[in-house]
Design an enzyme around this catalytic site. Structure first.
Site, mmCIF file in Angstrom:
data_model
loop_
_atom_site.group_PDB
_atom_site.id
_atom_site.type_symbol
_atom_site.label_atom_id
_atom_site.label_comp_id
_atom_site.label_asym_id
_atom_site.label_seq_id
_atom_site.Cartn_x
_atom_site.Cartn_y
_atom_site.Cartn_z
ATOM 1 N N TYR A 84 15.200 29.225 45.248
ATOM 2 C CA TYR A 84 15.582 30.628 45.448
ATOM 3 C C TYR A 84 15.971 31.238 44.111
ATOM 4 C CZ TYR A 84 18.380 34.539 47.416
ATOM 5 O OH TYR A 84 18.922 35.763 47.731
ATOM 6 N N LYS A 127 11.457 31.406 46.858
ATOM 7 C CA LYS A 127 11.912 32.714 47.328
ATOM 8 C C LYS A 127 12.092 33.621 46.118
ATOM 9 C CE LYS A 127 15.545 35.227 49.749
ATOM 10 N NZ LYS A 127 16.857 35.171 50.438
#
Length: 309
Positions: free
Chosen positions: A137, A165
């Site tokens: 992420y 992400k």
């Protein structure tokens, strides 16, 4: 890797509802998980940034993951389990795996600002230890450091690192990572609702979404249309959702989305300090955006959810 997840589609970044005494409202949490599953989402992501993980204890964190898993029937649960301390992230990831999580979302170490080689060591340490699909992420606005494309590509070669992400706001960087990992089993997911459609257009596979908490059917319809190559329909829904995308980030996430949840009757707006309720100056605008969406369901009328994919 002992299990796999198809990281294609819509994965709401869930809110964590609190009672008046700031304890976790598990009844509302589970009802919300069931509402989202019924709306056709492809998975759920509890205890990420939107789930206020920074103010939950590790025990609470695991309790939330277990409650969401218990509530749903047929969608994977990807637990946020990152930390700026590699040992802590590993422990929380191990506990999430033991609780039954299907995958892990790992925010990059914040505050420390590691060098790129530090990111590689951090993520590989966890991926070597836990046989679950894991998502890197990248959200530099919160962490203070960007995961560069070379680093993301290097991490993609690990069998347990299954996705990325993207919340950098840099579409060029996102497209480069998608391009350079096209031969890997590696998903690039939007972490910014306003860039979900552009991200899919450059090779992304879907979104870990804040707006999907409020408009899951529309978000699924937009993503499904884009993945099917129907960009006229996807763009129409994107434009319908545009005011919501902007309203949900008028203040720090998850302040606006929790207020929207309360307006829609999905859960309480209470935050844990240091986050506060949405200011009055922004509430009327959010209410207007939500009312407009309720009044205009047109672009979803010809199909939504899993049927589009």
């Amino acid at each position: 890797m002992t299990s796999t997840i198809d990281f294609t589609g819509v994965f709401p970044a869930m809110c964590t509802p609190f009672n008046d005494d700031e304890s976790i409202d598990f009844e509302t949490l589970q009802a919300d998980a069931q509402r989202l599953e019924a709306a056709g989402v492809d998975g759920l992501v509890p205890v990420g940034s939107t789930g206020e993980s920074a103010t939950l204890t590790h025990d609470e964190h695991v309790d939330v993951v277990e409650a969401v898993i218990e509530a749903v029937d047929d969608v994977p649960v990807i637990a946020g389990s990152g930390s700026n301390n590699t040992r802590e992230a590993l422990e929380l990831s191990e506990r999430s795996a033991e609780a039954g999580a299907d995958g892990l979302l790992l925010i990059s170490p914040y505050y420390n600002k590691p060098e790129q080689r530090g990111f590689v060591e951090h993520y590989r340490t966890i991926a070597d230890a836990i046989d679950l699909p894991q998502i890197v992420y990248n959200v530099p606005s919160r962490t203070g450091q960007n995961i560069e494309p070379d680093t993301a590509v290097e991490l993609a070669s690990h069998e347990n690192i299954a996705g990325y992400k993207a919340a950098s706001g840099d579409l060029g960087q996102i497209g480069e990572i998608a391009e350079r990992t096209v031969d890997e089993e590696f998903a690039v997911l939007s972490g910014d609702d306003a860039l979900t459609l552009p991200t899919i257009s450059v090779g992304g596979t879907g979104t870990i979404s804040v707006s999907a908490n409020i408009e899951p059917e529309r978000t699924c319809a937009m993503v499904g249309a884009a993945l099917d190559g129907d960009y006229d329909r996807a763009r129409a829904i994107h434009h319908e959702l545009g005011p919501l995308f902007r309203a949900l980030f008028i203040e720090t996430n998850p302040i606006p989305v929790k207020e929207a949840m309360a307006i829609r009757g999905y859960g309480p707006a209470r935050m844990r300090s240091p986050l506060t309720r949405l200011s009055e100056e922004h509430r009327a605008g959010l209410e207007a955006v939500l009312a407009d969406l309720e009044a205009e369901p047109a672009a979803v009328a010809d199909g939504s959810g899993e049927g589009d994919r």
